[in-house]
Design a protein around this motif. Structure first.
Motif, short mmCIF file in Angstrom:
data_model
loop_
_atom_site.label_atom_id
_atom_site.label_comp_id
_atom_site.label_asym_id
_atom_site.label_seq_id
_atom_site.Cartn_x
_atom_site.Cartn_y
_atom_site.Cartn_z
N PRO A 63 11.84 0.27 9.94
CA PRO A 63 10.73 0.39 8.89
C PRO A 63 11.44 0.14 7.67
CG PRO A 63 11.05 2.31 10.32
CD PRO A 63 12.01 1.15 11.03
N LYS A 64 10.76 -0.28 6.62
CA LYS A 64 11.07 -0.65 5.29
C LYS A 64 11.91 0.21 4.81
CE LYS A 64 9.27 -2.54 1.01
NZ LYS A 64 7.99 -2.86 0.19
N VAL A 65 12.02 1.46 4.86
CA VAL A 65 12.69 2.33 4.21
C VAL A 65 13.97 2.53 4.78
CG1 VAL A 65 11.98 4.35 5.68
CG2 VAL A 65 12.84 4.91 3.52
N GLU A 76 14.47 -6.66 12.35
CA GLU A 76 13.26 -6.86 11.88
C GLU A 76 12.30 -5.84 12.32
OE1 GLU A 76 15.22 -9.07 13.44
OE2 GLU A 76 15.32 -10.55 11.69
N SER A 77 12.50 -5.20 13.44
CA SER A 77 11.71 -4.04 14.01
C SER A 77 11.69 -2.71 12.96
CB SER A 77 11.80 -3.69 15.28
OG SER A 77 13.40 -3.24 15.56
N ASN A 107 20.51 -1.80 3.23
CA ASN A 107 21.23 -3.03 2.40
C ASN A 107 22.09 -2.16 1.63
OD1 ASN A 107 19.39 -4.91 2.87
ND2 ASN A 107 17.71 -4.44 1.66
N LYS A 160 15.42 -0.39 6.42
CA LYS A 160 16.04 -1.59 5.97
C LYS A 160 16.84 -1.39 4.69
CE LYS A 160 13.24 -4.73 8.42
NZ LYS A 160 12.07 -5.89 8.41
N ARG A 161 15.92 -0.66 3.82
CA ARG A 161 16.44 -0.35 2.40
C ARG A 161 17.89 0.34 2.46
NH1 ARG A 161 15.65 4.09 -0.97
NH2 ARG A 161 15.99 3.76 -3.17
#
Length: 324
Positions: free
Chosen positions: A30-32, A27-28, A38, A34-35
């Motif tokens: 950065p969005k990039v 959860e901590s 995935n 996490k991408r």
């Protein structure tokens, strides 16, 4: 230390405790990042499908070699059932060095053996071969009913060929396991090889009064109003090896109560053990040699792994693989 089963067990227990435990770390991120994670997950799903293909090809290889083993198993069955008498050449067995006897001991053993043969009738085949195999294995001996006559059987995988007997009319008893060898699309990361999804037995055509999976008991009942006592007879399930051919049904939804799950888990363990160990190596379980080999797999001292050592191993393991 990594050869110590207690340490490995303690390490595995710690690792198992981590599975599915959210750390908050994801959860901590950065969005990039996490991408990209995935993307790694998608790669992992593809790995699971490749692994499934691997197991599928292994299964085909097992089937190929099963056809090569079968003639040997058939001859074994014929010898056990006295349908075939092996030649002197087939019966010749070279003993290990520690088993070798002196000429004097050999002669003495031969005389004693001949004397025993004269005292009793010539036995046919190998009497109680499979019964002895089962009695020699703790996992299977619990399934047998002590002191009761049993039909003679011969195993082929999880099909059991029966000699004519006074208990039932079936000539073959069959147990079939349903396997799933590909990842579950709803939970692909749980895939860890072929999984048993259920099993079916077969109906046993018991002779009247000979069903050993049932027993008759007598119970006394007291009338609530009059106080009189009567004796009633009831038929209830009985522990028997033949319950192996009547496993609990697996609901379509897969939900089962704890007792049924425990019975099914034990059933799968027994079925797998019979197929993978007992059938291929039956003579060694008959003589007890395979049991000695199985015992060598366990640590006789039974010492528990030291908590500090197992923790150290865990830390080293974590640091090694978390650095990628």
């Amino acid at each position: 230390m990594m050869q110590n089963p207690q340490i490995l067990a303690a390490l595995q227990e710690r690792l198992d405790g981590l599975v599915g435990s959210p750390s908050g770390y994801m959860e901590s991120l950065p969005k990039v990042v996490k991408r990209r994670v995935n993307a790694l997950k998608n790669l992992q799903v593809k790995c699971a499908h490749i692994e499934a293909k691997f197991y599928e090809e292994v299964h085909e290889l097992e089937r190929k070699y099963a056809a090569l083993y079968q003639p040997l198993f058939d001859k074994r069955s014929e010898i056990v059932r006295a349908a075939y008498e092996p030649t002197d050449e087939e019966c010749e067995w070279k003993q290990d060095e520690e088993e070798e006897l002196t000429e004097e001991m050999k002669e003495k053993a031969k005389v004693e053996e001949e004397k025993k043969d004269e005292e009793k009738e010539d036995p046919k085949g190998i009497p109680e071969f499979w019964l002895t195999v089962f009695k020699n294995v703790d996992l299977l001996s619990e399934m047998l009913q002590v002191g009761r006559k049993r039909p003679n059987a011969g195993a082929r995988g999880n099909d059991w060929e029966l000699e004519p007997n006074d208990f039932f009319t079936n000539t073959v008893l069959t147990k079939t396991y349903k396997m799933r060898s590909e990842p579950d699309e709803s939970d692909p990361f749980s895939f860890d090889g072929p999984e048993i999804m259920g099993c079916t037995g077969c109906a046993i055509d018991w002779v009247k009064g000979k069903n050993v999976t049932l027993k008759t008991i007598k119970k006394k009942q007291k009338h609530k109003g009059r106080g009189t006592v009567r004796t009633v007879t009831k038929t209830v399930p009985n522990d028997s090896f033949f319950n192996f051919f009547s496993p609990p049904d697996v609901p379509e939804g897969g939900e089962m109560d704890e007792d049924s799950e425990a019975v099914l888990a034990a059933d799968f363990e027994i079925g797998h053990f019979i197929r993978e160990r007992i059938v291929p190596r039956a003579v060694l379980y008959f003589t007890g040699e395979a049991i000695e080999d199985d015992d060598d797999d366990y640590d006789e001292e039974g010492e528990e792994a030291d908590d500090e050592v197992s923790h150290l191993l865990f830390v080293c393991f974590y640091q090694r693989y978390s650095s990628e």
